[in-house]
Design a protein around this motif. Structure first.
Motif, mmCIF file in Angstrom:
data_model
loop_
_atom_site.group_PDB
_atom_site.id
_atom_site.type_symbol
_atom_site.label_atom_id
_atom_site.label_comp_id
_atom_site.label_asym_id
_atom_site.label_seq_id
_atom_site.Cartn_x
_atom_site.Cartn_y
_atom_site.Cartn_z
ATOM 1 N N GLU A 78 0.817 -1.219 0.000
ATOM 2 C CA GLU A 78 0.000 0.000 0.000
ATOM 3 C C GLU A 78 0.850 1.268 0.000
ATOM 4 O O GLU A 78 0.384 2.334 -0.405
ATOM 5 C CB GLU A 78 -0.958 -0.005 1.191
ATOM 6 C CG GLU A 78 -2.039 -1.074 1.091
ATOM 7 C CD GLU A 78 -2.885 -0.959 -0.162
ATOM 8 O OE1 GLU A 78 -3.125 0.161 -0.664
ATOM 9 O OE2 GLU A 78 -3.321 -2.019 -0.665
ATOM 10 N N ARG A 81 0.841 3.885 -2.749
ATOM 11 C CA ARG A 81 -0.424 3.721 -3.449
ATOM 12 C C ARG A 81 -1.523 4.416 -2.643
ATOM 13 O O ARG A 81 -1.970 5.479 -3.026
ATOM 14 C CB ARG A 81 -0.716 2.232 -3.667
ATOM 15 C CG ARG A 81 0.248 1.597 -4.666
ATOM 16 C CD ARG A 81 0.018 0.090 -4.811
ATOM 17 N NE ARG A 81 0.868 -0.479 -5.846
ATOM 18 C CZ ARG A 81 2.088 -0.950 -5.632
ATOM 19 N NH1 ARG A 81 2.619 -0.933 -4.417
ATOM 20 N NH2 ARG A 81 2.796 -1.444 -6.635
ATOM 21 N N SER A 82 -1.913 3.797 -1.533
ATOM 22 C CA SER A 82 -2.963 4.415 -0.712
ATOM 23 C C SER A 82 -2.410 5.043 0.566
ATOM 24 O O SER A 82 -3.148 5.662 1.318
ATOM 25 C CB SER A 82 -4.039 3.379 -0.351
ATOM 26 O OG SER A 82 -3.488 2.356 0.432
ATOM 27 N N THR A 83 -1.101 4.890 0.815
ATOM 28 C CA THR A 83 -0.457 5.528 1.963
ATOM 29 C C THR A 83 0.768 6.301 1.490
ATOM 30 O O THR A 83 1.216 6.146 0.359
ATOM 31 C CB THR A 83 -0.048 4.495 3.046
ATOM 32 O OG1 THR A 83 0.930 3.609 2.491
ATOM 33 C CG2 THR A 83 -1.242 3.700 3.549
#
Length: 182
Positions: A78, A81-83
């Motif tokens: 992650e 990407r999302s962090t």
């Protein structure tokens, strides 16, 4: 002529059924095995040997990562990407040899308080990249190197797959099975 064709068809059908049954039995044999929770003993032994072998040629290294849980791997995936952070892996939880205790990551450690990932650093002053010298030592110990990968170069990554694919590992097959078959 017709009877021999039918007999051949029955034999082939029987063979297919036997193969499918054998695969099912193997899957049941391995599927319920727990995941490892640490490095495989051969990987750990080779990791320690790598540290010692590198020190003999004037290169200090540290192992920055070894076994990773699926959850830890997913968190790394992650990243970027999302962090926050840069992308450091393309492997989701369960898709890394780290998740099966078969991989390590390393870095150079020129001093007690310093860790570097410099592929060109020549701390032992022999005119060669310390990083590539360590990789050469690692390969001699049986590791394969993420820097040799085609799509995503993972320069700190070293692994021993024992001839097992991630698919086999996910289905529960373990290196001890391969070693017992040898």
């Amino acid at each position: 002529m017709k009877k021999s064709a039918q007999a051949l068809l029955v034999m082939l059908l029987g063979l297919v059924i036997a193969i499918v049954l054998y695969q099912y039995i193997l899957q049941q044999k391995y599927e319920k095995r727990p995941l490892p929770t640490n490095l495989h003993p051969r990987v750990e032994e080779a990791s320690n040997a790598l540290i010692a072998d590198a020190a003999e040629i004037g290169i200090d290294i540290t192992i920055t990562d070894g076994y990773r849980s699926h959850q830890e791997q997913e968190s790394l995936y992650e990243q970027g990407r999302s962090t926050e952070g840069s992308i450091v892996t393309n492997a989701r939880g369960g898709d890394s040899y780290h998740n099966y205790g078969l991989a390590i990551d390393f870095a150079l450690q020129p001093s007690a308080n310093e860790v570097i990932w410099d592929l060109n650093y020549d701390g032992n002053g022999n005119g060669k990249s310390d990083w590539l010298e360590v990789v050469e030592l690692a390969k001699a110990l049986g590791f394969s190197w993420g820097g040799d990968w085609e799509n995503f170069k993972d320069y700190p990554h070293l692994q021993m797959d024992f001839g097992l694919t991630l698919r086999e590992l996910k289905r529960g097959k373990r290196p001890r099975d391969v070693l017992e078959e040898e």
